[in-house]
Design a protein around this motif. Structure first.
Motif, PDB file in Angstrom:
ATOM      1  N   LEU A   1       3.713  13.317  -0.344  1.00  0.00           N
ATOM      2  CA  LEU A   1       3.264  14.228  -1.576  1.00  0.00           C
ATOM      3  C   LEU A   1       2.651  15.386  -0.967  1.00  0.00           C
ATOM      4  O   LEU A   1       2.740  16.697  -1.190  1.00  0.00           O
ATOM      5  CB  LEU A   1       2.326  13.746  -2.702  1.00  0.00           C
ATOM      6  N   GLN A   2       1.415  15.032  -0.017  1.00  0.00           N
ATOM      7  CA  GLN A   2       0.655  16.224   0.551  1.00  0.00           C
ATOM      8  C   GLN A   2       1.601  16.964   1.407  1.00  0.00           C
ATOM      9  O   GLN A   2       1.250  18.564   1.470  1.00  0.00           O
ATOM     10  CB  GLN A   2      -0.459  15.446   1.321  1.00  0.00           C
TER      11      GLN A   2
ATOM     12  N   SER B   1      -0.710  18.169  -6.025  1.00  0.00           N
ATOM     13  CA  SER B   1      -0.988  16.678  -6.514  1.00  0.00           C
ATOM     14  C   SER B   1      -2.512  16.219  -6.391  1.00  0.00           C
ATOM     15  O   SER B   1      -3.320  16.709  -5.419  1.00  0.00           O
ATOM     16  CB  SER B   1      -0.050  15.694  -6.100  1.00  0.00           C
ATOM     17  N   ALA B   2      -2.931  15.372  -7.175  1.00  0.00           N
ATOM     18  CA  ALA B   2      -3.858  14.532  -7.042  1.00  0.00           C
ATOM     19  C   ALA B   2      -3.895  12.971  -6.932  1.00  0.00           C
ATOM     20  O   ALA B   2      -2.619  12.754  -7.626  1.00  0.00           O
ATOM     21  CB  ALA B   2      -5.165  14.988  -8.116  1.00  0.00           C
ATOM     22  N   TRP B   3      -4.408  12.378  -6.261  1.00  0.00           N
ATOM     23  CA  TRP B   3      -4.140  10.989  -6.306  1.00  0.00           C
ATOM     24  C   TRP B   3      -5.421  10.012  -6.244  1.00  0.00           C
ATOM     25  O   TRP B   3      -6.649  10.386  -5.716  1.00  0.00           O
ATOM     26  CB  TRP B   3      -3.698  10.573  -4.509  1.00  0.00           C
TER      27      TRP B   3
ATOM     28  N   ASP C   1       0.694  -1.072   0.063  1.00  0.00           N
ATOM     29  CA  ASP C   1       0.101  -0.103  -0.009  1.00  0.00           C
ATOM     30  C   ASP C   1       1.082   1.217  -0.116  1.00  0.00           C
ATOM     31  O   ASP C   1       1.762   1.450   0.948  1.00  0.00           O
ATOM     32  CB  ASP C   1      -0.952  -0.030   1.218  1.00  0.00           C
ATOM     33  N   PRO C   2       1.133   2.072  -0.999  1.00  0.00           N
ATOM     34  CA  PRO C   2       1.730   3.242  -1.190  1.00  0.00           C
ATOM     35  C   PRO C   2       1.258   4.524  -0.688  1.00  0.00           C
ATOM     36  O   PRO C   2       1.628   5.670  -1.028  1.00  0.00           O
ATOM     37  CB  PRO C   2       1.910   3.433  -2.577  1.00  0.00           C
ATOM     38  N   ARG C   3       0.253   4.335   0.330  1.00  0.00           N
ATOM     39  CA  ARG C   3      -0.274   5.501   1.039  1.00  0.00           C
ATOM     40  C   ARG C   3       0.590   6.351   1.810  1.00  0.00           C
ATOM     41  O   ARG C   3       0.387   7.715   1.696  1.00  0.00           O
ATOM     42  CB  ARG C   3      -1.399   5.228   2.155  1.00  0.00           C
TER      43      ARG C   3
ATOM     44  N   VAL D   1      -1.138  -6.321  -5.721  1.00  0.00           N
ATOM     45  CA  VAL D   1      -0.629  -5.190  -6.305  1.00  0.00           C
ATOM     46  C   VAL D   1      -1.721  -3.913  -6.195  1.00  0.00           C
ATOM     47  O   VAL D   1      -2.725  -4.060  -5.862  1.00  0.00           O
ATOM     48  CB  VAL D   1      -0.984  -5.495  -7.974  1.00  0.00           C
ATOM     49  N   TRP D   2      -0.821  -2.925  -5.822  1.00  0.00           N
ATOM     50  CA  TRP D   2      -1.771  -1.479  -5.510  1.00  0.00           C
ATOM     51  C   TRP D   2      -1.198  -0.610  -6.773  1.00  0.00           C
ATOM     52  O   TRP D   2      -0.255  -0.792  -7.294  1.00  0.00           O
ATOM     53  CB  TRP D   2      -1.042  -0.940  -4.393  1.00  0.00           C
ATOM     54  N   GLN D   3      -2.351   0.083  -7.632  1.00  0.00           N
ATOM     55  CA  GLN D   3      -2.148   1.097  -8.386  1.00  0.00           C
ATOM     56  C   GLN D   3      -2.766   2.621  -8.019  1.00  0.00           C
ATOM     57  O   GLN D   3      -3.748   2.346  -7.500  1.00  0.00           O
ATOM     58  CB  GLN D   3      -2.404   0.511  -9.663  1.00  0.00           C
ATOM     59  N   ALA D   4      -1.990   3.644  -8.426  1.00  0.00           N
ATOM     60  CA  ALA D   4      -2.690   4.945  -8.231  1.00  0.00           C
ATOM     61  C   ALA D   4      -1.906   5.701  -9.324  1.00  0.00           C
ATOM     62  O   ALA D   4      -1.095   5.722  -9.652  1.00  0.00           O
ATOM     63  CB  ALA D   4      -2.214   5.485  -6.711  1.00  0.00           C
ATOM     64  N   ARG D   5      -3.087   6.762  -9.760  1.00  0.00           N
ATOM     65  CA  ARG D   5      -2.720   7.770 -10.822  1.00  0.00           C
ATOM     66  C   ARG D   5      -2.397   8.837  -9.792  1.00  0.00           C
ATOM     67  O   ARG D   5      -3.112   9.316  -9.180  1.00  0.00           O
ATOM     68  CB  ARG D   5      -3.759   7.823 -11.756  1.00  0.00           C
TER      69      ARG D   5
END
Length: 85
Positions: A57-58, A65-67, A49-51, A76-80
């Motif tokens: 970033l915040q 940025s927007a997540w 989990d890349p939280r 697998v975790w993916q985020a734009r």
């Protein structure tokens, strides 16, 4: 970035942190973010989990940025990640 894990897929950059070698996931993501033009994005792929990267970033790039979470595990975790300013 010099890592081979940064690729272009369907017109959008993909940063696959599962194959990061000696570079940390956070370093890869922050480097990719800093290289983005305004309104551009990349997809971060991770095996965890890349939280923490979202929080980083915040904190370090407030309001820039927007997540958008695309996939949330368990393998697998993916985020734009988009540069908004």
């Amino acid at each position: 970035m010099t890592e081979s894990t940064v690729q272009n897929h369907s017109g959008e950059q993909v940063v696959d942190a599962r194959e990061r070698g000696t570079m940390s996931c956070a370093d890869m993501a922050m480097g990719a973010f800093d290289a983005l033009a305004d309104k551009a994005s990349f997809v971060l792929v991770a095996d965890h989990d890349p939280r923490g990267i979202r929080y980083m970033l915040q904190a370090e790039r407030p309001g820039a940025s927007a997540w958008d979470e695309l996939e949330s595990g368990p393998e697998v975790w993916q985020a734009r990640v988009t540069r908004t300013a």
